[in-house]
Scaffold this motif. Structure first.
Motif, short mmCIF file in Angstrom:
data_model
loop_
_atom_site.label_atom_id
_atom_site.label_comp_id
_atom_site.label_asym_id
_atom_site.label_seq_id
_atom_site.Cartn_x
_atom_site.Cartn_y
_atom_site.Cartn_z
N THR A 37 38.58 24.66 34.01
CA THR A 37 39.36 23.64 34.71
C THR A 37 40.38 23.00 33.78
N ALA A 38 39.97 22.72 32.56
CA ALA A 38 40.89 22.17 31.57
C ALA A 38 42.06 23.12 31.34
N ALA A 39 41.77 24.41 31.26
CA ALA A 39 42.83 25.40 31.06
C ALA A 39 43.78 25.42 32.25
N PHE A 40 43.24 25.29 33.46
CA PHE A 40 44.10 25.24 34.65
C PHE A 40 45.02 24.01 34.60
N ILE A 41 44.46 22.85 34.26
CA ILE A 41 45.26 21.62 34.20
C ILE A 41 46.41 21.79 33.21
N ILE A 42 46.11 22.36 32.05
CA ILE A 42 47.14 22.55 31.02
C ILE A 42 48.22 23.51 31.52
N CYS A 43 47.81 24.64 32.09
CA CYS A 43 48.78 25.63 32.56
C CYS A 43 49.62 25.10 33.72
N ALA A 44 48.97 24.41 34.66
CA ALA A 44 49.70 23.92 35.83
C ALA A 44 50.63 22.79 35.46
N TYR A 45 50.20 21.92 34.55
CA TYR A 45 51.00 20.74 34.23
C TYR A 45 52.10 21.02 33.22
N LEU A 46 51.82 21.86 32.23
CA LEU A 46 52.78 22.05 31.15
C LEU A 46 53.65 23.30 31.31
N THR A 47 53.61 23.94 32.46
CA THR A 47 54.56 25.01 32.74
C THR A 47 55.42 24.70 33.94
N GLY A 48 54.89 23.99 34.92
CA GLY A 48 55.62 23.76 36.16
C GLY A 48 55.37 24.81 37.21
N MET A 49 54.41 25.72 36.98
CA MET A 49 54.09 26.73 37.99
C MET A 49 53.43 26.09 39.20
N ARG A 50 53.58 26.74 40.33
CA ARG A 50 52.81 26.36 41.50
C ARG A 50 51.35 26.78 41.29
N PRO A 51 50.40 26.10 41.96
CA PRO A 51 48.99 26.43 41.76
C PRO A 51 48.68 27.90 42.00
N GLU A 52 49.23 28.48 43.08
CA GLU A 52 48.91 29.88 43.37
C GLU A 52 49.48 30.82 42.31
N GLU A 53 50.56 30.40 41.66
CA GLU A 53 51.12 31.25 40.60
C GLU A 53 50.24 31.19 39.35
N VAL A 54 49.69 30.01 39.03
CA VAL A 54 48.75 29.90 37.92
C VAL A 54 47.51 30.74 38.20
N LEU A 55 47.00 30.65 39.42
CA LEU A 55 45.79 31.39 39.77
C LEU A 55 46.04 32.89 39.83
N GLY A 56 47.30 33.31 39.91
CA GLY A 56 47.62 34.73 39.93
C GLY A 56 47.89 35.33 38.56
N LEU A 57 47.80 34.53 37.49
CA LEU A 57 48.04 35.04 36.14
C LEU A 57 46.92 36.00 35.73
N ARG A 58 47.28 36.97 34.93
CA ARG A 58 46.31 37.96 34.45
C ARG A 58 46.24 37.95 32.92
N ALA A 59 45.11 38.39 32.41
CA ALA A 59 44.96 38.54 30.97
C ALA A 59 46.05 39.47 30.45
N GLY A 60 46.71 39.05 29.38
CA GLY A 60 47.82 39.83 28.84
C GLY A 60 49.17 39.37 29.33
N CYS A 61 49.20 38.31 30.17
CA CYS A 61 50.48 37.86 30.73
C CYS A 61 51.36 37.15 29.71
N CYS A 62 50.76 36.72 28.59
CA CYS A 62 51.51 35.95 27.59
C CYS A 62 51.28 36.57 26.21
N PRO A 63 51.87 37.72 25.93
CA PRO A 63 51.65 38.37 24.63
C PRO A 63 52.31 37.59 23.50
N ASP A 64 51.78 37.76 22.30
CA ASP A 64 52.41 37.14 21.13
C ASP A 64 53.75 37.81 20.87
N PRO A 65 54.82 37.02 20.73
CA PRO A 65 56.15 37.62 20.53
C PRO A 65 56.30 38.24 19.15
#
Length: 731
Positions: free
Chosen positions: A368-396
């Protein structure tokens, strides 16, 4: 209607049989194919049409439809699911609808569910009038029915209300649903003959309520108050940054205990160890390890088996022999894990040890804490946060100069995603431009990636329901996440009390539950207004504003209306600047002095600035307002000044494309500066505080602090020398 006729006109549909599948094969989402219903079923599952992982798997229950109308409505629903309107028909009828709504050739599961639900309500209304067929519903009848749609149904009324006008958007959706029934009836193999809706002839505006309610729109949702979102974010960050290692280690140990208990073989050594472990408890000297997550404590059999090496059957026999179940209920004891606690809260260990019973809830709080951080500090809609998959944010990877670019998040968007023909795409589409992820978001994603398998949804429902096995597919639902946030707040407040952190208690928000949909608006509010020390990441907000404006990563996205946080940010910034102008106007009228190179221009701007009380601000209007170079007044509470931003005079302007000040890089002496008497008071107050700090620091640092305090007082003195009041300006 014959099969030959359907072949001659591909838009006309054949008559389905009892065994005909409800969802056509070409529209079925493979993981849900086994849920496809048959035409004769009493309930139809819409799951085969749903690809959005966070969407509820809706059903159509025919028991809600009056018996005389079931066959007609069922056939219409099958046509809606299997057919598509002619493009020429859609183009012709589109002019009759307003507010961005229109008939589409083909719709998704959510629209099917809502439309058929409205058809059933129409059928129930007709049945009460004595009708037995939709053929009895002519244009005049639909005119009468449309008049009833504007008034809220009794079961939907809020407590204490006897009547209530529904919003235009809700009434419009119902009218379009009825139009859809009439439109698809013309493609039916057995048309019911419902009349043409009158709004299809004269337009829909006359059938909508006079007052436009914007409830439910993102720009109408109230941002979370700083007293709520500040501590909430602090606790979310604390779990991810400071406590996640302990929680993940405890969960790994819990799973090891369960696996060990299940695999232990029966042995004499295990039995002897079990008896030795139980001897003090049987003598009444120690409590019995118990599961305390149920209504009454029960014997922790798996914990006992893993701790002693006995098999589950040996534990069961011992429990029956010695009455261990009753002992566990009378004297329940902990199931402490062999995990070293390293995390701290306020500089002290947050736990002496972790109990096996609390690990599922701790894992839930962590997610839940991870959801709050992702939803609040990116600006994504809730369904977009819930649709994220492992590997969606690779190290540049480093660029040619060795610089590390920002982390980017690849995601899918679902709301209002359509194909080239304008039809809804049930699986959404990958966002053309990725989201920028600041460090807390990256950490949250990394934690989630340790919970779910590679490539899986970060909020996979199966992985995050730790106490039970679920059969549904996809991610957690937004309603489930909202409940988890509520529980998270209760847990965090209990921890704040336990650790003596009264200033970190999450206070109730004055506008209701936190939910999942208010984070976007709250992010825009805090970026636009930057409310001092109430939010732990005030500096990060400045970084995020820069990230959103970055032409290489998101500049193109700013021009897209679909799903962008830029619209919300523009609206919130426009509201903030309007409030700043109104505050300056009121202070000057009450006799407060004003100074600065842009003071007189700022007063003229404030006098003509728009007021937004009591109405919604459209995003396009907000963007036009903010684009007026030299006519927008910004508050910078960190620099203790106002900025009447004009690009060619701005010392912070490093990019010709930027139309707003960079408030975290405010430069002294800028020609856009405006100050009031209140700013002068705060400058001296801050200088006194810095002097107090300097008295307790080493000499070299003390000199720098005192120089800073002197500079602040000089700005206050300059204001006093150059200020003018309303009375002086009038004279």
């Amino acid at each position: 209607m014959t099969a030959q006729a359907a072949e001659d006109d591909p838009y006309l549909l054949p008559l389905p049989g009892p065994a005909t599948l409800v969802a056509p094969p070409e529209r079925v989402f493979a993981p849900h194919a086994h849920l496809n219903s048959r035409y004769a079923d009493d309930s139809w599952s819409l799951a085969p049409l749903i690809e959005n992982p966070s969407q509820h798997l809706d059903h159509l229950h025919w028991r809600h439809c009056p018996p005389d109308f079931v066959e007609e409505v069922k056939l219409a629903a099958w046509c809606l699911t299997n057919g598509r309107l002619r493009p020429t028909f859609v183009q012709q009828r589109g002019r009759r609808l307003s507010h961005g709504a229109r008939l589409r050739e083909q719709v998704g599961a959510q629209v099917i569910h809502a439309s058929v639900g409205e058809w059933m309500r129409l059928a129930r209304w007709l049945a009460k009038r004595g009708a037995t067929s939709l053929a009895e519903c002519d244009t005049a009848t639909l005119h009468e029915y449309a008049g009833l749609l504007a008034v809220e149904r009794p079961e939907k009324l809020r407590p204490g209300r006897t009547t209530e006008i529904r919003s235009r958007s809700l009434v419009l959706a119902d009218l379009v649903a009825v139009s859809r029934l009439w439109a698809f009836d013309q493609l039916s193999p057995r048309p019911c003959g419902i009349g043409i809706p009158p709004w299809e002839k004269v337009g829909v505006d006359d059938y909508l309520p006079a007052e436009c309610s914007e409830e439910g729109l993102e720009n109408s949702r109230e941002p979370l108050s700083p007293a709520t979102i500040g501590p909430l974010l602090i606790w979310a960050l604390r779990l991810v940054d400071d406590l996640s290692e302990d929680i993940l280690a405890a969960w790994a140990e819990t799973r090891r205990i369960i696996e060990t208990a299940d695999s232990n073989a029966t042995s004499e050594v295990g039995l002897a160890t079990l008896h030795a472990f139980l001897r003090p408890a049987l003598a009444g000297q120690t409590p019995v390890p118990a599961n305390t997550t149920r209504s009454a404590p029960t014997l922790a059999r798996q914990y006992l088996a893993a701790r002693t090496g006995a098999s589950l059957s040996q534990v069961k026999t011992a429990a029956e022999t010695y009455g261990l179940g009753d002992l566990a209920a009378d004297r329940p004891g902990p199931c402490l894990l062999d995990v070293t606690v390293t995390g701290t809260i306020a500089g002290r260990p947050w736990r002496e040890s972790i109990d096996m019973n609390e690990t599922p809830e701790l894992m839930q709080y962590l997610a839940t804490a991870a959801f709050i951080i992702c939803a609040y500090l990116t600006g994504m809609r809730p369904e977009e946060v819930l649709g994220l998959r492992a590997g969606c944010c690779p190290d540049p990877e480093p660029d040619d100069d060795g610089n590390i670019p920002r982390h980017l998040i690849r995601s899918h968007e679902y709301k209002s995603v359509i194909d080239q023909e304008g039809n809804h795409l049930p699986g959404g589409a990958e966002r053309d431009v990725p989201w920028v992820a600041i460090t807390p978001v990256v950490k949250a994603i990394r934690v989630l990636e340790r919970i779910v398998p590679p490539g899986a949804l970060l909020f996979d429902g199966g992985a995050h329901h730790l106490r039970r096995t679920i059969t549904s597919t996809g991610s957690l639902r937004t309603a489930s996440v909202a409940r988890r946030i509520k529980k998270f707040i209760i847990w965090a407040n209990n921890e704040a009390v336990r650790h003596g952190l009264a200033n970190e208690i999450i206070t109730p928000d004055p506008h209701g539950a936190v939910g999942t949909s208010r984070f976007r608006r709250s992010l825009a509010w805090h970026i636009a207004r930057q409310p001092g020390g109430l939010i732990a990441l005030a500096i990060q907000y400045g970084h995020m504003r820069t990230a959103f404006a970055d032409t290489e990563t998101s500049g193109g996205y700013a021009l897209r209306s679909r799903g962008g946080i830029h619209d919300i940010l523009a609206v919130e910034t426009a509201l903030a600047t309007a409030e700043t102008a109104a505050d300056l106007r009121d202070r000057f009228a009450d006799g407060e002095g004003v100074s600065g190179p842009s003071a007189r221009r700022a007063l003229l701007t404030a006098a003509s600035a728009p007021r937004f009380e009591g109405r919604q601000v459209k995003a396009d209007f907000a963007r036009k307002l903010l684009a007026r170079d030299g006519a927008v007044l910004y508050d910078n509470p960190h620099a203790l000044l106002l900025c009447l931003y004009k690009h060619d005079r701005a010392l912070c302007a490093k990019d010709d494309a930027v139309q707003a000040p960079t408030l975290d890089r405010c430069v002294p002496g800028c020609a856009n500066t405006v100050r009031t008497d209140e700013h002068a008071v705060k400058l001296r107050r801050k200088a006194d505080w810095i002097d107090d700090q300097a008295a307790h620091t080493p000499e070299e640092l003390s000199r720098r602090l005192r120089a800073n305090a002197h500079r602040l007082r000089s700005w206050a003195d300059e204001h006093d020398r150059t200020r003018f009041t309303n009375e002086e300006a009038t004279a």
